[in-house]
Design a protein around this motif. Structure first.
Motif: not given
Lengths: 330, 690
Positions: A118, A120-121, A123-124, A126-128, A139-140, A144
């Motif tokens: 899960r 967040v990146y 699941q998103d 729009t982020t690498p 992106s982590a 975050y």
């Protein structure tokens, strides 16, 4: 949303052959994770092969005292099963600590093992994310990371595996039965999930078309008194910050055998072998529990945003071992 | 509590008249209206935070079967947003925040709209962005009329026996009502009909008419049932404007837009994070000589919104020296908006924790410390209070909670592996009265029809407005039928600022009285009268609701998990018109206060510029298991100086002070002082005692 085909499989061999032959095909179990991914645009399969009608929904007692769990058994049913509650209470507790009643009613045993992080990146879209789009970057790193790994991460990925059930099963030395295009095989649960390394897109060692058909729990008298302790950011309905599946045997105030698996700390359910070694033969007291936690934490590599997991894990391990040992001495 | 159930008289515990329809699913919410040949709208949101749209490639999207139109700034209807810069949607190539709508697809099915939206290509010129809030920024600015200075705070601090001087923070939070924003817009070439999920039918009506240059009688807004709003459905946001733009692109077809849960974290506002430097100066007996609250908050670069967290410190406690300031950072984000008790929710966290710190420093009971600082008049305005009932609330709360036996020593109680503590804080919210509401009473078929364009966002307006009308008409509530939620009804102010019931109530009472004067007690069929309500509160008084909240907190000694097994709020909010719906409002506010204390936190990733915790797995709101025994009581004190109904708002006061009570109880349990929300396991595991 991209149109896709849907087929309901009626036997295991057909399901496996269908998915193996079609690179854009995926298995659909309870759908509690895959359907989210379809909506979020994380995956866009051409074909969903529904494997919930394969009659893989039995919990069988094995002759040697173990239990075989069909991959289609729903999480709610597994948690409530008398054999599980008597012989492997840690598994029942882990299941009930996960998700919500509605999700547990839908989620399957096989699907639970294969749910994805899960982060967040991830699941998103729009982020690498190297797991979603290999080579795009993580992106982590510098982002975050409250829920991210403290063990076994790589520069490419520090995501955690979200399952509670798998942590309990790992502690129980579970074996996974897999049907592949070339036939059935057995995989130790400990070997099913991988560390991210430089291929974070691969959560497990399974090949395309491999279908989990069952999970076997070996006989484990130690597990009759076992515990699952999950710490999360609210009292219910949240993924673990950390979790501990534990079982111990104590004789004359000393720990004779200990099993410990951890959740929320790595890309896979984490067997705390160093802690287990430290506990064997130790006097069952808070000092020994903390020392065992320290032995495991020595190889932790926290990120900027999840350093709290170190004292948290120490506290959670101590609390669950104390509970088990106090109960044992009664 | 009164046992009377169905008499319906004002003051009685009448059940919600809309309850059965909601339970049966027959109460229609905005998106649910059956429409002939509807079209569906799906948004394309910017993946950059600041810059310009260089090109929109819509060819692949238009080729998807069922797609009717692709809107962008190149082809959308021009509107006149005036000062409402947030509503200038698809009007230019500018990108002001990440997630801003830059295009939208209208299609015959939601699936086609979604698929096509994913195929719209957008080229950008990317500029550097800045979304970092800090009190150390050199470009902070003072918004107009938000600072007050009385006496000399610095001098008082220098002379005081004891001072408190700390910075407290509250995080960004997002409104998440059960029903996300939704619109159906139908443009027939001359008129626009909107089914809209809104707290403010009239505001939508006038704003949309003005944006699109339409006469008001060419716009109709319908919103009888609304699944919550918490402020985010007060002022308008981008989605409703997009729905209208789309409707104009496909005349004759109703366009449906349902905002997704993830979009709730980009499109419809949020509560600004706050940093508050709170200063208190007191003598050895705890009498305050100075109160200071210097607030830093954020706004969008393209508009201005002030989270007025300093407001409660102007009037809460007596002190001759006072300094309240607000500074804003203009960031490359969407605009903040109202979220339940804007200003007061963060503004009753920081100072109420500071008061607890002062009580500890002076070894004075926190209730007693507050009693010693009760002002005789509003210390900010020097006006008399319409009623000041904080002391009664604290005394009654102390009695009900069992506060008298409390050992003040922090960090010394342990039960079954949990550290145990109790704490309290005060609550307050201004008693607002909005001007401009009218109501009509009609007598038809032996019944009185109450007609007013009010909104029920789940609070109980359907019920209590009928009770107020029945009371003023001198009839049973069964003789009154309520009509709300439509712009064709007499105009009413918004359901916000805890002002709805009293503002609409003055209009209803006036209409009922005028009706009786005009038509007597036996009106002819068809008799009707319209009257205006109050045009604002009596400026001679400072009117506020008050309350006191008491919390018990348990903290796990090994893991730092925080639980709130017991929460009590005692409120004084004027006359209580319906104890059932009032209790729901108080308890709802307190629950949201626990959620603020322990959970809610929108995490912004400054590299990307957006909130990355965009679902309920990552943006935590308290669940049932987080709420233990929760009890709301009140002191029924009609306040006719506040307004002619004697009632004061109850929708927001419940969230004020809750988080401070929890934080203060956390300190009592652990000895760890928390000045930053939310309070997670980190507070105990990484915090320092003292």
């Amino acid at each position: 949303m991209k149109p896709f085909d849907y087929q309901r499989a009626h036997d295991v061999a057909q399901a496996v052959a269908t998915v193996a032959a079609e690179p854009g095909a995926v298995f659909l179990g309870g759908g509690t994770n895959l359907v989210d991914h379809l909506k979020l645009g994380i995956t866009a399969p051409e074909l969903l092969v529904d494997v919930t009608r394969l009659h893989l929904d039995e919990v069988e007692e094995l002759g040697d005292g173990g239990v075989r769990i069909g991959a289609g058994v729903r999480n709610s049913d597994l948690a409530a099963h008398p054999l599980i509650r008597q012989r492997y209470p840690v598994l029942s507790e882990a299941l009930l600590a996960g998700a919500s009643g509605q999700l547990r009613n839908a989620a399957t045993t096989g699907g639970n093992l294969l749910q994805r992080t899960r982060c967040v990146y991830f699941q998103d879209t729009t982020t690498p994310c190297n797991k979603r789009e290999p080579g795009s970057g993580c992106s982590a790193l510098g982002g975050y990371t409250r829920h991210h790994a403290i063990f076994g991460a790589s520069e490419h990925c520090s995501a955690t595996h979200p399952s509670d059930m798998a942590v309990a099963m790992l502690m129980l030395d579970a074996v996974v039965e897999v049907q592949g295009a070339t036939g059935p095989r057995r995989v130790a649960l400990a070997d099913l999930h991988r560390l991210p390394g430089d291929r974070p897109q691969d959560d497990t060692i399974l090949e395309h078309g491999d279908l989990i058909t069952a999970v076997e729990l070996p006989a484990a008298p130690i597990a009759r008194r076992s515990r699952y302790r999950k710490v999360r950011d609210r009292a219910s309905y949240a993924f673990a910050l950390v979790s501990v599946a534990a079982a111990v045997e104590v004789a004359d105030g000393r720990i004779t055998e200990a099993r410990l698996a951890l959740g929320g700390v790595a890309h896979k359910p984490w067997r705390a072998e160093r802690a287990e070694s430290a506990l064997r033969g130790a006097v069952a007291d808070d000092e020994a529990f903390a020392a065992a936690a320290e032995a495991e934490l020595a190889r932790a590599r926290p990120l900027e945003g999840n350093a709290v997991k170190l004292p948290l894990l120490r506290g959670a391990i101590t609390a669950v071992l104390r509970d088990l040992c106090e109960e044992d001495s009664r | 509590m009164t046992q009377a159930i169905a008499t319906g008289d004002a003051g009685s515990a009448m059940r919600r008249v809309d309850g059965p329809d909601k339970v049966r699913g027959t109460a229609r919410y905005a998106f649910e209206y059956p429409m002939k040949e509807p079209a569906y709208l799906h948004l394309v949101q910017s993946t950059i935070t600041r810059g310009r749209v260089r090109a929109v490639h819509d060819g692949a999207a238009l080729a998807v079967q069922g797609v009717l139109a692709v809107l962008s700034h190149t082809n959308a209807t021009r509107i006149d947003p005036g000062d409402e810069t947030e509503l200038a949607v698809l009007q230019s190539d500018g990108v002001a925040y990440r997630g801003q709508p830059v295009a939208a697809v209208v299609a015959k099915t939601p699936e086609a709209a979604r698929e096509a939206a994913a195929l719209v290509g957008v080229d950008y010129d990317v500029y550097q962005h800045d979304v970092h809030l800090s009190a150390a920024r050199t470009d902070l600015f003072a918004p107009d009329d938000t600072d007050t200075h009385q006496g000399d705070l610095e001098a008082a601090m220098a002379e005081a026996d004891t001072v408190i001087d700390h910075v407290y923070s509250t995080p960004m939070q997002h409104n998440n009502p059960m029903e996300p924003h939704a619109t159906i817009a139908l443009w027939d070439g001359t008129s626009l009909i909107l089914h809209e999920s809104t707290q403010a039918v009239r505001m939508v009506h006038t704003t949309i008419a003005s944006l699109f240059g339409l006469e008001r009688d060419r716009v109709r807004v319908i919103a009888p049932y609304v699944g919550g709003g918490f402020g985010a459905k007060g002022p308008l946001h981008a989605p409703v404007v997009l729905a209208c733009l789309a409707a104009m692109a496909v005349p004759g077809r109703p366009v449906k837009l349902a905002v997704t849960r993830r979009q709730m974290f980009t499109l419809v506002g949020y509560r600004s994070p706050t940093l508050q430097r709170v200063r208190l100066a007191a003598d050895a007996q705890g009498r305050l000589s100075a109160v200071g609250d210097d607030v830093t908050a954020q706004s969008a670069r393209f508009t201005q919104f002030v989270e007025r967290a300093g407001d409660p410190s102007r009037m809460m406690y007596a002190a001759p020296n006072r300094r309240i300031t607000h500074r804003l950072a203009a960031l490359d984000t969407n605009a903040p908006t109202w979220m339940r008790a804007p200003g007061e929710a963060p503004g009753m966290f920081a100072p109420e924790v500071a008061m607890d710190e002062l009580a500890c420093a002076l070894d004075i009971d926190p209730v007693e410390l507050r009693l010693r600082n009760e002002p005789e008049v509003d210390p900010g305005t020097h006006k008399p209070f319409s009623s000041r009932t904080l002391a009664e609330c604290m005394r009654e709360g102390s009695r009900l909670f069992g506060w008298a036996d409390r050992d003040p020593a922090p960090g010394v109680r342990r039960h079954d592996g949990w550290l145990v503590g109790t704490g309290m804080a005060a609550s307050t919210y201004p008693a607002l009265l909005m001007p401009g509401s009218s109501a009509e009473i009609r007598f038809e078929k032996g019944r009185y029809e109450l007609r007013i364009g009010a909104s029920d966002i789940g609070t109980g307006a359907w019920t209590v407005l009928g009770q107020l009308a029945a009371e003023a008409l001198g009839v049973g509530v069964d003789a009154v039928r309520v009509h709300i939620g439509d712009s064709t009804l007499p105009a009413a102010s918004l359901a916000g600022g805890s002002s709805g019931t009293v503002s609409w109530g003055t209009a209803i009472t006036a209409a009922a009285r005028a009706f009786r004067e005009e038509h007597g007690d036996t009106p002819a069929p068809g008799a009707r009268t319209t009257a205006r309500g109050s045009d604002g509160a009596d400026e001679n008084y400072s009117a506020h609701s008050f309350g006191a909240q008491f919390a018990e907190v348990h903290v796990h000694a090994d893991t730092g998990e925080v639980r709130v097994p017991r929460l009590l709020g005692v409120f004084s909010a004027g006359r209580i018109i319906n104890p059932l719906t009032a209790r729901s409002q108080f308890i709802g506010g307190m629950t949201m206060g626990v959620s603020m204390a322990l959970h809610e936190h929108s995490v912004v990733d400054p590299r990307f510029g957006h909130v990355v915790t965009q679902d309920f797995a990552d943006y935590h709101i308290s669940v049932n298991a987080d709420i233990g025994e929760i009890r709301a009581e009140w002191i029924d004190t009609p306040d006719y100086r506040a307004n002619p109904t004697g009632a004061k708002g109850i929708g927001e006061i419940g969230i004020t002070g809750t988080a401070a009570a929890v934080a203060n109880a956390f300190h009592h349990a652990t000895g760890v002082r928390v000045r930053d929300l939310p309070i997670t396991v980190d507070a105990y595991l990484l915090g320092s005692r003292g």
